[in-house]
Design a protein around this motif. Structure first.
Motif, PDB file in Angstrom:
ATOM      1  N   GLU A  90       0.805  -1.211   0.000  1.00  0.00           N
ATOM      2  CA  GLU A  90       0.000   0.000   0.000  1.00  0.00           C
ATOM      3  C   GLU A  90       0.848   1.275   0.000  1.00  0.00           C
ATOM      4  OE1 GLU A  90      -3.168  -0.068   2.829  1.00  0.00           O
ATOM      5  OE2 GLU A  90      -3.774  -2.092   2.277  1.00  0.00           O
ATOM      6  N   GLY A  91       2.143   1.113  -0.043  1.00  0.00           N
ATOM      7  CA  GLY A  91       3.001   2.276  -0.173  1.00  0.00           C
ATOM      8  C   GLY A  91       3.270   3.017   1.129  1.00  0.00           C
ATOM      9  N   PHE A  92       2.985   2.391   2.263  1.00  0.00           N
ATOM     10  CA  PHE A  92       3.234   3.069   3.547  1.00  0.00           C
ATOM     11  C   PHE A  92       4.652   2.849   4.047  1.00  0.00           C
ATOM     12  CE2 PHE A  92      -1.349   3.080   3.607  1.00  0.00           C
ATOM     13  CZ  PHE A  92      -1.580   4.375   4.014  1.00  0.00           C
ATOM     14  N   VAL A 222      -4.062   2.477   9.232  1.00  0.00           N
ATOM     15  CA  VAL A 222      -3.067   3.473   8.870  1.00  0.00           C
ATOM     16  C   VAL A 222      -3.556   4.914   9.021  1.00  0.00           C
ATOM     17  CG1 VAL A 222      -1.715   1.984   7.385  1.00  0.00           C
ATOM     18  CG2 VAL A 222      -3.749   3.107   6.476  1.00  0.00           C
ATOM     19  N   CYS A 223      -4.830   5.092   9.423  1.00  0.00           N
ATOM     20  CA  CYS A 223      -5.337   6.467   9.534  1.00  0.00           C
ATOM     21  C   CYS A 223      -4.798   7.175  10.776  1.00  0.00           C
ATOM     22  CB  CYS A 223      -6.857   6.487   9.580  1.00  0.00           C
ATOM     23  SG  CYS A 223      -7.603   5.816   8.101  1.00  0.00           S
ATOM     24  N   ARG A 226      -6.435  10.253  12.438  1.00  0.00           N
ATOM     25  CA  ARG A 226      -7.566  10.716  11.644  1.00  0.00           C
ATOM     26  C   ARG A 226      -8.656   9.646  11.611  1.00  0.00           C
ATOM     27  NH1 ARG A 226      -7.669  15.922  11.105  1.00  0.00           N
ATOM     28  NH2 ARG A 226      -9.689  15.171  10.420  1.00  0.00           N
ATOM     29  N   LEU A 228     -11.824   7.466  11.713  1.00  0.00           N
ATOM     30  CA  LEU A 228     -13.228   7.798  11.531  1.00  0.00           C
ATOM     31  C   LEU A 228     -14.016   7.657  12.834  1.00  0.00           C
ATOM     32  CD1 LEU A 228     -14.847   8.635   9.103  1.00  0.00           C
ATOM     33  CD2 LEU A 228     -15.345   6.241   8.641  1.00  0.00           C
ATOM     34  N   ARG A 232     -15.417  14.154  13.858  1.00  0.00           N
ATOM     35  CA  ARG A 232     -16.677  14.873  14.043  1.00  0.00           C
ATOM     36  C   ARG A 232     -17.319  15.193  12.697  1.00  0.00           C
ATOM     37  NH1 ARG A 232     -16.886  18.559  19.121  1.00  0.00           N
ATOM     38  NH2 ARG A 232     -15.829  17.240  20.607  1.00  0.00           N
ATOM     39  N   THR A 233     -16.486  15.449  11.700  1.00  0.00           N
ATOM     40  CA  THR A 233     -17.001  15.681  10.354  1.00  0.00           C
ATOM     41  C   THR A 233     -16.221  14.820   9.395  1.00  0.00           C
ATOM     42  OG1 THR A 233     -16.870  17.985  11.049  1.00  0.00           O
ATOM     43  CG2 THR A 233     -17.771  17.541   8.877  1.00  0.00           C
ATOM     44  N   PRO A 234     -16.768  13.820   8.810  1.00  0.00           N
ATOM     45  CA  PRO A 234     -18.120  13.332   9.022  1.00  0.00           C
ATOM     46  C   PRO A 234     -18.269  12.580  10.351  1.00  0.00           C
ATOM     47  CG  PRO A 234     -16.955  11.872   7.534  1.00  0.00           C
ATOM     48  CD  PRO A 234     -16.034  13.017   7.818  1.00  0.00           C
ATOM     49  N   LYS A 235     -19.465  12.575  10.846  1.00  0.00           N
ATOM     50  CA  LYS A 235     -19.710  11.987  12.155  1.00  0.00           C
ATOM     51  C   LYS A 235     -20.381  10.634  12.000  1.00  0.00           C
ATOM     52  CE  LYS A 235     -21.334  13.528  16.667  1.00  0.00           C
ATOM     53  NZ  LYS A 235     -20.036  13.317  17.272  1.00  0.00           N
ATOM     54  N   TRP A 236     -19.566   9.602  11.920  1.00  0.00           N
ATOM     55  CA  TRP A 236     -20.101   8.252  11.736  1.00  0.00           C
ATOM     56  C   TRP A 236     -20.541   7.639  13.056  1.00  0.00           C
ATOM     57  CZ3 TRP A 236     -20.986   4.908   7.616  1.00  0.00           C
ATOM     58  CH2 TRP A 236     -20.733   5.440   6.361  1.00  0.00           C
ATOM     59  N   HIS A 256     -12.709  -1.769   6.930  1.00  0.00           N
ATOM     60  CA  HIS A 256     -11.497  -1.112   6.469  1.00  0.00           C
ATOM     61  C   HIS A 256     -10.365  -2.119   6.272  1.00  0.00           C
ATOM     62  CE1 HIS A 256     -12.371   3.345   7.617  1.00  0.00           C
ATOM     63  NE2 HIS A 256     -13.207   2.841   6.745  1.00  0.00           N
ATOM     64  N   ARG A 260      -7.285  -6.627   3.278  1.00  0.00           N
ATOM     65  CA  ARG A 260      -6.020  -6.050   3.743  1.00  0.00           C
ATOM     66  C   ARG A 260      -5.479  -6.759   4.962  1.00  0.00           C
ATOM     67  NH1 ARG A 260      -6.750  -0.994   5.881  1.00  0.00           N
ATOM     68  NH2 ARG A 260      -4.673  -0.319   5.249  1.00  0.00           N
ATOM     69  N   GLN A 307      -8.557  -2.538  -4.752  1.00  0.00           N
ATOM     70  CA  GLN A 307      -8.047  -1.351  -5.441  1.00  0.00           C
ATOM     71  C   GLN A 307      -7.879  -1.591  -6.925  1.00  0.00           C
ATOM     72  OE1 GLN A 307      -4.871   0.940  -3.577  1.00  0.00           O
ATOM     73  NE2 GLN A 307      -5.194  -0.331  -1.792  1.00  0.00           N
TER      74      GLN A 307
ATOM     75  N   ILE B 585      -4.741  10.994   4.624  1.00  0.00           N
ATOM     76  CA  ILE B 585      -3.564  10.308   5.168  1.00  0.00           C
ATOM     77  C   ILE B 585      -2.580   9.931   4.066  1.00  0.00           C
ATOM     78  CG2 ILE B 585      -4.698   9.435   7.245  1.00  0.00           C
ATOM     79  CD1 ILE B 585      -4.922   6.711   5.659  1.00  0.00           C
ATOM     80  N   SER B 592      -6.018   5.001  -6.967  1.00  0.00           N
ATOM     81  CA  SER B 592      -6.035   3.727  -7.682  1.00  0.00           C
ATOM     82  C   SER B 592      -7.454   3.292  -8.040  1.00  0.00           C
ATOM     83  CB  SER B 592      -5.316   2.639  -6.881  1.00  0.00           C
ATOM     84  OG  SER B 592      -5.940   2.454  -5.644  1.00  0.00           O
ATOM     85  N   VAL B 593      -8.473   3.741  -7.309  1.00  0.00           N
ATOM     86  CA  VAL B 593      -9.825   3.298  -7.666  1.00  0.00           C
ATOM     87  C   VAL B 593     -10.537   4.253  -8.605  1.00  0.00           C
ATOM     88  CG1 VAL B 593     -10.159   1.962  -5.565  1.00  0.00           C
ATOM     89  CG2 VAL B 593     -10.997   4.310  -5.666  1.00  0.00           C
ATOM     90  N   PRO B 629     -10.358   5.599   3.743  1.00  0.00           N
ATOM     91  CA  PRO B 629     -10.602   5.103   5.107  1.00  0.00           C
ATOM     92  C   PRO B 629     -11.010   6.207   6.101  1.00  0.00           C
ATOM     93  CG  PRO B 629      -8.449   4.359   4.297  1.00  0.00           C
ATOM     94  CD  PRO B 629      -8.991   5.298   3.285  1.00  0.00           C
ATOM     95  N   PRO B 630     -10.335   7.370   6.128  1.00  0.00           N
ATOM     96  CA  PRO B 630     -10.795   8.374   7.103  1.00  0.00           C
ATOM     97  C   PRO B 630     -11.866   9.298   6.520  1.00  0.00           C
ATOM     98  CG  PRO B 630      -8.686   9.052   6.209  1.00  0.00           C
ATOM     99  CD  PRO B 630      -9.060   7.806   5.493  1.00  0.00           C
ATOM    100  N   ASP B 640     -20.961  12.298   3.473  1.00  0.00           N
ATOM    101  CA  ASP B 640     -21.292  11.285   4.473  1.00  0.00           C
ATOM    102  C   ASP B 640     -22.305  11.838   5.467  1.00  0.00           C
ATOM    103  OD1 ASP B 640     -19.340   9.926   3.182  1.00  0.00           O
ATOM    104  OD2 ASP B 640     -18.207   9.387   4.978  1.00  0.00           O
ATOM    105  N   ASP B 641     -22.087  13.058   5.914  1.00  0.00           N
ATOM    106  CA  ASP B 641     -22.984  13.622   6.920  1.00  0.00           C
ATOM    107  C   ASP B 641     -24.399  13.786   6.378  1.00  0.00           C
ATOM    108  OD1 ASP B 641     -21.268  13.624   8.991  1.00  0.00           O
ATOM    109  OD2 ASP B 641     -20.635  15.710   8.773  1.00  0.00           O
ATOM    110  N   LEU B 644     -25.714  10.211   6.269  1.00  0.00           N
ATOM    111  CA  LEU B 644     -25.942   9.710   7.635  1.00  0.00           C
ATOM    112  C   LEU B 644     -27.161  10.387   8.253  1.00  0.00           C
ATOM    113  CD1 LEU B 644     -22.241   9.548   8.842  1.00  0.00           C
ATOM    114  CD2 LEU B 644     -23.793   7.606   8.582  1.00  0.00           C
TER     115      LEU B 644
END
Lengths: 316, 652
Positions: A90-92, A222-223, A226, A228, A232-236, A256, A260, A307, B585, B592-593, B629-630, B640-641, B644
């Protein structure tokens, strides 16, 4: 272990840092060690209690490390090395900036099972491992316990005890416990009726503290800050107590990791309340295997299946 | 926010099974809703006026219309709110017709569901933001892919209107399947006599660039500004120098090459011009048949060529064309009858396909237009035609009707009787489908004037008996088994999607059905548009079609392009993805997608990599958002908000 010390000793001038394990507050609890000087190398330990998957630190360390031309040395078990593979995919992680010491792994210990198996409860002063036997010394004397009796769940289904993608392998190869993927624990949950399964997970997840240890230990999460789950925005997810938001968090984590997850089982190992959260990811790994014959992290050159888009793919 | 809700009765379409008054009444309880009403036809002129009046009177900042699918009327209402001074994106539509009233009879349940859908729309609208389109210039050149009759018609119409046209043809000559036909139904006029002049026109129009023996390699960009890479396959003949004199074909020693243009009924040379009317009339070397390429010795064509056009070292070449619109006219292929083992196509030389019979009938065909059978060259006394070979048959995954076979069988039977007045023609058929203008009259003529014997039933088996074939089948009208002895059997093979159709669809980002036919934007009202803006369809690539329908679509697609090019700029859709850089991130999964190549890297001053959306390229599909992912990448108007909030409203 002597070979490990000697090997790193010889190479140390070319290394910026060595990541390994050292004894923690007691010999039963090795913790990750980040060694920057030659003298510190003697602190390194390697035995079936060295559970943490050290590849989790690599993206962050490489991001912050100065380009000195020196490599970063890291000790990886079989399962840890698959995580490294996935991070490379994944290039990390730039593989060429690492010196990977592969350690064939006899399996790691489940601390609960070990506590159960021990007769003495006195503080441990020394631990050694030979021929499948753990020798645990305390003031009550030395107890010998078969590793096989106290093995972690993840290790019982291990197919990759021998590290991949390593620069050097120290130690003899270990025969894998499994040659075929095993999903019997997932099967057991899936055998439940829908209502039973729902009740099972509500019961298990109700204990979740949302401490995010599972997320923090996961090398593929890897986030980092950050995530999820705390956005808060977006608030899942909300901060409301109750199993619904906990469930949602674990579903996000599992999804996620679809295609992977390298099945290192760290999420489950670090859970302070013993929720079998790795089952979610094992289910994802199984789907990836069955749909695409894909095992994350085994081939650093492969593109993760979610991907890519191949119109000839069927069954999706 | 001050929100107005308008619940449409759609005559009785909605009000028949939904209490629209109650839905409007309930909406008043939702947060921010200050006005709600129901109306007979909200989309009508007075209905739209009512919305505009309410916006002024109640100082509305957002509008929800609960009516039909947004597909048809969302643009209508967006224009209406815009006229009243609101931003067009401060509008939401709840579909209470297709999603509610048309699919359920339970009035109470329908009313409740309609209320919930309105509630969701209100919650979404509360989080909407004004969005603004930007204008990009249109490149007024058009690419036509496929040089069959549909593509030729589209190219000529566009060229007549003064556009620059790029025509790409996979084969060596344009003309497509129609160029192989002898005569055309229902008028029995000669196919090449009516197609030929159009092909010549293509060659002569100065504003048509023809890339024959070329394929589309990749397509990038968006409506108004596509960049197309075209691979010109090596012909080993310099077409600028080649005059099409045909000397090389006379002298080429590899004379046993299978003649593909004649459907393998004859032989040709390794260096070949496929047929006399070919456009461009240029030679090409078929590498696997050429003596020089297979043995390293020969070079006869190079020596004989008066213009020195033969170059054995020629390689594929890539050209890049910039266009503003694309017309896809890639046509069809014919079903391979091999799965019908019991018919013996391929095993018995005298069991042939319809297109092979077409070549036999043709004066430029392998037998010079004399009807002979392939095995021994004898004139047949009895010919059997078998309909629906690879059509209307689930067992070979071809459940659809090919639409043209009933007609071409009738034509071929008539022509066979014209060529050989003594021949007996039999047709095994399931149903006769002849719905076009003068079509049924044509079939009646075959039966009544030409004495073609139609037998209603499927053929079970075809096997040889001496030098003749026995066709065993059912006559379902007689309720009996019948056997017909024939000298020649013609299988009316059906239409299937062109080979490579799916791969091309991926490049063009258009959708296709399970059989590989391209999907039109609306089966009735947008038959030549695709769901990718700026890409249009013509002819049988969209589904089986005869010549008149293909030509009509060619012209229709050209008209669509001309309408698009009537403007100088095009408004881009602001419903595209955007990146919150602080949350990105830098994992690159969105890059890629993205099917449109709309995301690229951007390096910040601290050296970190972030995703960056090219707004004019982004089509707003949302794949990046689903993958991120984030969730740092959000689709505007579908964040998303917003979604949701809809879910929360539904689950509350």
């Amino acid at each position: 272990m002597d070979t490990l010390h000697a090997h790193l000793e010889a190479l140390f001038d070319d290394l910026e840092l060595v990541i390994g394990w050292e004894t923690g507050y007691e010999p039963l609890r090795p913790t990750p060690a980040f060694l920057r000087s030659r003298e510190d190398l003697s602190r390194l330990v390697w035995n079936p209690l060295c559970a943490p998957n050290l590849s989790v630190y690599l993206p962050g360390i490489l991001k912050d490390a100065k380009e000195t031309g020196k490599k970063i040395g890291v000790c990886l078990k079989g399962c840890d090395s698959r995580s490294l593979g996935a991070l490379v995919q994944e290039g990390f992680v730039e593989r060429e900036r690492l010196y990977v010491v592969g350690l064939p792994c006899p399996g790691t210990v489940d601390p609960e099972a070990l506590a159960e198996a021990r007769k003495s409860s006195a503080p441990v002063t020394h631990v050694s491992f030979r021929d499948g036997l753990l020798a645990i010394t305390s003031r009550d004397g030395t107890e010998e316990i078969e590793l096989e009796r106290v093995l972690a769940r993840r290790c019982r289904r291990c197919r990759h005890p021998n590290p991949l993608h390593a620069d050097v392998i120290l130690g003899d190869p270990v025969p894998p416990r499994r040659t075929e993927p095993s999903f019997s624990d997932v099967d057991a949950v899936e055998a439940m009726s829908l209502e039973e399964r729902r009740a099972y997970w509500e019961e298990e997840l109700s204990r979740c503290l949302r401490c995010y240890a599972c997320r923090n230990a996961c090398p593929l999460c890897v986030c980092r800050d950050r995530c999820l789950a705390e956005s808060r925005t977006p608030k899942w997810t909300t901060q409301r107590d109750g199993v619904r938001d906990k469930f949602l968090f674990h579903m996000i984590h599992a999804l996620h990791l679809a295609g992977r997850c390298t099945e290192c089982g760290e999420c489950e190992r670090v859970c302070p309340v013993g929720i079998p959260v790795a089952l979610f990811k094992e289910k994802m790994a199984r789907i990836a295997l069955e749909l695409w014959d894909y095992q994350a992290g085994t081939d650093p050159a492969a593109t993760p299946p979610l991907q890519t888009f191949d119109p000839s793919e069927t069954g999706i | 926010m001050r929100i107005g809700v308008f619940v449409c009765q759609c005559g009785t379409n909605i009000a028949g099974t939904v209490d629209t008054r109650a839905v409007a009444q309930r909406a008043l309880d939702y947060p921010d809703v200050v006005f709600a009403t129901d109306y007979m036809y909200t989309c009508s002129e007075p209905g739209q006026q009512e919305i505009q009046n309410a916006i002024a009177e109640h100082r509305l900042q957002g509008v929800v219309v609960a009516a039909c699918s947004p597909r048809m009327h969302e643009p209508t209402f967006r224009r209406a709110v815009e006229k009243a001074g609101l931003n067009r994106y401060m509008f939401e539509m709840a579909n209470i017709r297709e999603h509610v009233s048309w699919i359920g009879q339970d009035r109470a349940a329908n009313t409740l569901k309609a209320m919930e859908l309105v509630r969701m729309a209100v919650e979404k609208l509360r989080r909407n933001e004004p969005l603004f389109a930007s204008e990009v210039p249109i490149n007024k050149r058009v690419l036509v892919i496929g040089g069959g009759v549909a593509g030729i018609q589209a190219a000529l119409d566009c060229a007549d209107a003064g556009l620059d046209v790029v025509l790409v043809e996979r084969e060596q000559s344009i003309g497509g399947k129609m160029a192989k036909l002898d005569k055309t139904f229902p008028t029995i006029d000669c196919s090449s006599c009516i197609l030929g002049p159009k092909m010549v026109d293509v060659a002569q129009k100065e504003n048509i660039t023809l890339h024959a023996y070329s394929e589309v390699e990749s397509v990038s960009g968006y409506i108004g500004n596509f960049t197309v890479k075209i691979r010109k396959k090596a012909t080993y003949v310099d077409w600028d120098a080649c005059t099409g004199c045909g000397l090389c074909m006379e002298k080429c020693p590899s004379k046993k090459t299978v003649d593909r243009f004649n459907e393998a009924l004859g032989v040709t040379t390794a260096i070949q011009i496929p047929f006399p009317q070919a456009i461009p009339k240029k030679a090409r070397i078929q590498k696997d048949a050429c003596r020089y390429f297979t043995t390293g010795k020969c070079k006869v064509c190079q020596k004989i060529c008066p213009t020195g056009a033969v170059h054995y070292d020629m390689e594929d070449r890539e050209v890049v064309e910039e266009v503003g619109a694309i017309i896809v006219a890639t046509g069809y292929d014919l079903f391979d009858p091999a799965p019908y083992g019991e018919y013996g196509a391929g095993r018995y030389p005298d069991v042939i396909t319809g297109i092979q019979f077409e070549r036999i009938l043709s004066a430029s065909g392998p037998f010079g237009g004399h009807v002979k059978r392939p095995s021994d060259g004898k004139e047949p006394k009895d010919i059997v035609f078998v309909a629906c070979v690879g059509s209307r048959d689930k067992s070979v995954d071809r459940p659809y009707c090919s639409g043209i076979c009933c007609m071409y069988i009738a034509k071929q039977a008539i022509l066979a009787r014209d060529h050989l007045p003594g021949v007996n023609c039999y047709v095994f058929y399931m149903d006769i489908r002849s719905p076009g203008k003068n079509y049924d009259e044509f079939v009646r003529r075959a039966i009544e004037e030409y004495g073609v014997q139609y037998i209603r039933g499927r053929v079970g088996k075809i096997y040889p008996n001496g030098d003749r074939m026995v066709v065993q089948g059912a006559d379902t009208l007689l309720g009996a088994q019948v056997e017909v002895e024939a000298d020649l059997v013609v299988l009316a093979t059906g239409v299937e999607s062109s080979r490579g159709a799916k791969e091309l669809a991926e490049k063009l980002r258009i959708s296709y059905d399970q059989y590989g036919f391209y999907m039109e934007s609306h089966p009735k009202l947008r038959p030549v548009e695709t769901n990718t803006a700026g890409v249009y369809l013509a002819g049988a690539c969209q589904g089986p079609k005869d010549i008149p329908a293909s030509v009509a679509q060619g012209s229709a697609a050209a008209a669509k392009v001309l309408a698009l090019f009537a403007r100088d700029t095009i408004a881009t859709d602001p419903q595209v993805a955007g990146v919150l850089e602080s949350a990105c991130i830098g994992c690159g999964k969105c890059l890629s997608v993205c099917p449109f190549g709309a995301i690229q890297w951007k390096t910040l001053r601290d050296g970190s990599r972030k995703a960056d959306v090219l707004e004019t390229v982004c089509q707003g599909c949302g794949l990046c958002n689903a993958t991120c992912p984030p969730k740092a990448i959000q689709l505007r108007h579908f964040t998303d908000d917003q979604i949701l909030a809809e879910l929360d409203a539904l689950c509350a």
